[in-house]
Design a protein around this motif. Structure first.
Motif, mmCIF file in Angstrom:
data_model
loop_
_atom_site.group_PDB
_atom_site.id
_atom_site.type_symbol
_atom_site.label_atom_id
_atom_site.label_comp_id
_atom_site.label_asym_id
_atom_site.label_seq_id
_atom_site.Cartn_x
_atom_site.Cartn_y
_atom_site.Cartn_z
ATOM 1 N N TRP A 260 0.835 -1.215 0.000
ATOM 2 C CA TRP A 260 0.000 0.000 0.000
ATOM 3 C C TRP A 260 0.865 1.259 0.000
ATOM 4 C CZ3 TRP A 260 0.792 3.262 4.138
ATOM 5 C CH2 TRP A 260 1.398 2.701 5.274
ATOM 6 N N HIS B 33 0.570 2.952 -4.583
ATOM 7 C CA HIS B 33 -0.671 3.710 -4.415
ATOM 8 C C HIS B 33 -1.008 4.521 -5.668
ATOM 9 C CE1 HIS B 33 -3.769 6.156 -2.503
ATOM 10 N NE2 HIS B 33 -3.167 7.217 -3.025
ATOM 11 N N LYS C 121 -4.498 0.785 -4.435
ATOM 12 C CA LYS C 121 -5.665 0.738 -3.554
ATOM 13 C C LYS C 121 -6.735 -0.202 -4.129
ATOM 14 C CE LYS C 121 -8.873 3.637 -0.985
ATOM 15 N NZ LYS C 121 -10.052 2.872 -1.366
ATOM 16 N N GLU C 122 -6.909 -0.143 -5.446
ATOM 17 C CA GLU C 122 -7.898 -1.015 -6.092
ATOM 18 C C GLU C 122 -7.500 -2.480 -5.926
ATOM 19 O OE1 GLU C 122 -6.749 1.861 -7.501
ATOM 20 O OE2 GLU C 122 -8.641 2.929 -7.143
ATOM 21 N N MET D 172 -5.630 -3.662 -3.453
ATOM 22 C CA MET D 172 -5.841 -3.985 -2.037
ATOM 23 C C MET D 172 -7.322 -4.283 -1.774
ATOM 24 S SD MET D 172 -4.332 -4.155 0.996
ATOM 25 C CE MET D 172 -2.916 -3.063 1.159
ATOM 26 N N ASP D 173 -8.207 -3.419 -2.280
ATOM 27 C CA ASP D 173 -9.646 -3.624 -2.063
ATOM 28 C C ASP D 173 -10.096 -4.967 -2.623
ATOM 29 O OD1 ASP D 173 -9.786 -1.230 -0.792
ATOM 30 O OD2 ASP D 173 -10.625 -0.104 -2.497
ATOM 31 N N ARG E 27 -0.506 -6.568 4.957
ATOM 32 C CA ARG E 27 -0.290 -5.392 4.119
ATOM 33 C C ARG E 27 1.140 -4.928 4.346
ATOM 34 N NH1 ARG E 27 -3.320 -1.210 5.992
ATOM 35 N NH2 ARG E 27 -2.629 -2.088 7.964
ATOM 36 N N THR F 284 -3.920 11.751 -9.028
ATOM 37 C CA THR F 284 -3.587 11.626 -7.606
ATOM 38 C C THR F 284 -4.096 12.829 -6.820
ATOM 39 O OG1 THR F 284 -1.641 10.279 -8.053
ATOM 40 C CG2 THR F 284 -1.647 11.486 -5.983
ATOM 41 N N GLU G 298 -4.804 12.858 -0.149
ATOM 42 C CA GLU G 298 -4.840 11.417 0.065
ATOM 43 C C GLU G 298 -3.424 10.828 0.060
ATOM 44 O OE1 GLU G 298 -5.938 8.424 -2.521
ATOM 45 O OE2 GLU G 298 -7.224 7.384 -1.078
ATOM 46 N N ILE H 71 -1.434 8.696 2.983
ATOM 47 C CA ILE H 71 -0.640 7.459 2.849
ATOM 48 C C ILE H 71 0.712 7.631 3.563
ATOM 49 C CG2 ILE H 71 0.634 6.030 1.173
ATOM 50 C CD1 ILE H 71 -2.238 5.438 0.867
#
Lengths: 151, 564
Positions: A76, A81, A86-87, A89-90, A113, B459, B463, B467
């Motif tokens: 992550w 990222h 993120k997609e 991970m989801d 993770r 991006t 956010e 992270i």
């Protein structure tokens, strides 16, 4: 279990072991740190059980419970990222029915993770049983997990 | 009786020549460093074994390190007798049988799959590898052998000038070696950019007999993978640098500090250490002199802070990796309470060439105060991610656009996250900045360990900051309270902003908390303000949109609308 622990402890004797190096060797061999290992490590290096427990809880990869049959890591970190980590991970969380790190109900897979898998140029990255795979997409991740589950 | 250095060099030369001539048979080199593995290089090795057996061809397969153009992994080089060495990109297991038939049997070099050729030879339709855009601006010193030689063949290293720097150092006094490194202007590549020669001087002046050289390969920065890549690709350059450091500082032992999970890095480093022992390059009486030095690998667990120099010593001692207060400094009281010196992998990897070619040579490269080269890891939204080494002073723009090929799919680059999570987030408008410790720091960007993450317009900066702050919070070791408590509050506040609970004054509150954290015991808390300050500095409007208009301009934060 006691025998397995003793075997690792014996192999460390004479090698100037430390709490950390002994714990790393035990988890490498057994997959986690069984309760029985704590006094053994303490005895090996001349530390207290408390100190050993302190080291176990400091380094985030030490486990006090046995992991599932297969080990999945998903990155992550910021490189992954920005590339769609993120997609991925989801998708993995959904596929495993987990909301965070942990082991599936059937004890088949353990998810951890990670913030960097050291293959940033190939992001997003996941690893299954320590085999890294880069340029991951949610679809590819689901396929890989399905294959592992059916093994 | 080990061979003399001259004999070693002669033997090495013969072996290297045979390799280049593909004697006694064709050589196939597969890049199986971490990035190659992530792209499936292990399956490519298998595919070659199978295809060679099927066609009845005898060839030697070497697993090499990382050449740098990670975008083209898996990368395979073929050296066939009578032909120049060819580097191929994107070689999947499916392509292998065809490539073997076409090139090895039918002598068609498949120019369409080639990235470039090495050396002076020519093949129609294949450029010189080092003239292609990814390599053209590069100057490879620490990476000079990476992906080129077989990392676990010490002869390859010696034939390419290896251990000549050590040989030369051993003919000088310790003081002279330190002076040579001072003359080079080498500064530490771990993040703090401290002059290496000066650091060595501290240890040289410390009382013996037992003193340590510690090499930090913890490299926990997401976005940086160059240290591990050097060890996987050319472990001897680091190890030679460590022995020279040991001689220069009159140290007795060295440790290479690596996280347990990087198994291939550890395996190749250990093999190189064993070879050094076998060849009299480690242990007592190195190269027949009275100087003795030994190196071992010290494994650490998962902890980012264990890469901090004093926490690293705690970890080698087997304890929780929590930083120690300074003073006393490591050169006075270090590992096991003995005087110690800590250098990063890249820093030490320059040392053999600095000794071999002279400090003056190195000082002639780069800028006024940043000498030598910058080793950068390009990742994120970039066409050609990879590992590159350019002279200091090269602009960030050249690195990203000429080497990296800019952002993919015609997108605009929005920001650059440099120097690890405790580095900076800077706007693409600052892209002209030269890669130079001080110029980068002046922009709030920080060259740090060399990670450059490129992010395009998709991006959301808040956010991304979340992270980074999640990382900083989760990795705080918990020893000192500004960091332990402050990183949690900072993360909460950034989360609030991304989830629509931002309040006017939040950016000021973030900066104030970041400022408070500068009182932390180590760089982890002290530098937490860097990504916060740079993000707010360059993207204040985007924070304002989140906080005051409840709007995420990039359309990423789910709790907020794009339009508000």
């Amino acid at each position: 279990m006691r025998e397995k622990v003793e075997k690792v402890i014996d192999s460390m004797k004479g090698k100037k072991p430390t709490i950390l190096s002994a714990l790393l060797a035990i988890q490498e061999e057994i997959g986690y740190i069984p309760k029985e290992a704590i006094p053994e490590v303490a005895g090996l290096v001349g530390a207290s059980a408390n100190e050993v427990y302190g080291v176990i809880t400091f380094y985030t990869h030490f486990r006090l419970e046995p992991p599932g049959e297969h080990f999945v890591e998903v990155c992550w970190g910021p490189s992954c990222h920005v590339c769609g980590g993120k997609e991925v991970m989801d998708a993995v969380l959904e596929e495993l029915g987990l909301s965070s790190d942990g082991t599936t109900k059937d004890k088949k897979l353990t998810l951890k993770r990670t913030s960097c898998a050291a293959a940033c140029a190939q992001g997003p990255v996941i690893s299954i049983d320590h085999n890294l795979r880069g340029r991951m997409t949610p679809e590819k991740a689901r396929e890989m997990l399905a294959r592992v589950k059916s093994r | 009786m080990p061979l003399s250095f001259d004999e070693l060099q002669q033997k090495a030369q013969k072996e290297w020549e045979a390799f280049q001539r593909a004697a006694p048979s064709t050589r196939i080199l597969v890049g199986t460093a971490t990035c190659g593995r992530a792209a499936g290089a292990q399956n490519v090795v298998e595919a070659f074994r199978k295809a060679l057996a099927q066609e009845g061809i005898h060839a030697l397969i070497h697993e090499v390190g990382c050449l740098g153009p990670c975008y083209a992994e898996p990368i395979v080089d073929i050296i066939k007798a009578g032909h120049p060495r060819i580097t191929y990109g994107n070689i999947t297991p499916e392509i292998v049988p065809q490539l073997v038939r076409d090139y090895l049997i039918n002598d068609n070099p498949r120019a369409d799959m080639a990235l470039g050729i090495h050396g002076d030879g020519k093949i129609d339709g294949i450029p010189n590898l080092f003239e292609i855009p990814f390599f053209k601006l590069q100057m490879r010193i620490a990476l000079r052998n990476s992906g080129i030689i077989d990392p676990i063949n010490i002869y390859h290293y010696i034939a390419n000038g290896g251990y000549s720097g050590l040989k030369k150092a051993l003919e000088m006094t310790s003081e002279q070696v330190v002076a040579e490194v001072q003359k080079s202007g080498l500064r530490g590549r771990g993040g703090a950019a401290f002059p290496t020669g000066q650091k060595w001087q501290f240890l040289l002046g410390a009382p013996g007999p037992t003193k340590y050289i510690l090499c930090n390969c913890e490299e926990g920065d997401p976005g940086a993978f160059n240290d591990k890549a050097i060890l996987e690709s050319d472990p001897h350059t680091l190890l030679e640098g460590m022995v020279i450091a040991g001689y220069a500082t009159k140290a007795t032992n060295g440790y290479v500090f690596i996280r347990y999970e990087h198994r291939e890095v550890i395996r190749r480093t250990q093999m190189a250490i064993n070879q050094m022992r076998e060849f009299g390059l480690l242990g007592s009486n190195i190269l027949g002199t009275s100087f003795g030095f030994d190196i071992s690998i010290a494994l650490t667990g998962e902890s980012y802070v264990s890469g901090e120099e004093t926490a690293l010593m705690e970890a080698i001692e087997g304890k929780r990796a929590m930083p120690r207060p300074r003073p006393p400094f490591p050169a006075q009281v270090g590992l096991w309470r003995k005087p110690s010196n800590i250098n990063n992998v890249k820093t030490l990897s320059y040392v053999p060439e600095i000794l071999r070619r002279g400090g003056e040579w190195y000082a002639g490269i780069g800028t006024e105060r940043s000498k030598g080269t910058a080793i950068v890891c390009l990742s994120g939204n970039i066409n050609r991610p990879g590992l590159a080494e350019v002279p200091m002073g090269t602009s960030l723009k050249s690195a990203i656009e000429e080497i990296g090929g800019g952002a993919p799919n015609g997108k605009q680059i929005k920001l650059l996250q440099t120097g690890g999570p405790l580095g900076g987030i800077i706007s693409a408008s600052q892209i002209e900045v030269p890669l130079d410790f001080d110029a980068m720091a002046g922009k709030g960007a920080i060259l740090g360990s060399g990670g450059i993450i490129v992010a395009d317009e998709r991006t959301c900066v808040v956010e991304l900051l979340k992270i980074l702050c999640t990382f900083i919070y989760e990795e705080s070791c918990g020893k000192c309270f500004p960091c332990r408590i402050g990183t949690a509050h900072i993360l909460d506040l950034v989360k609030d902003i991304t989830e629509g609970r931002g309040r006017p004054g939040d950016t000021e509150r973030l900066l104030a908390m970041g400022e408070t954290l500068t009182s932390s015991l180590c760089g982890h808390g002290q530098l937490t303000i860097s990504p916060i300050r740079s993000a707010i500095n360059y993207f204040g409007d985007e924070f304002k949109a989140h906080i005051e208009e409840k709007r995420c301009p990039a359309g990423v934060c789910k709790a907020l609308g794009r339009q508000g």
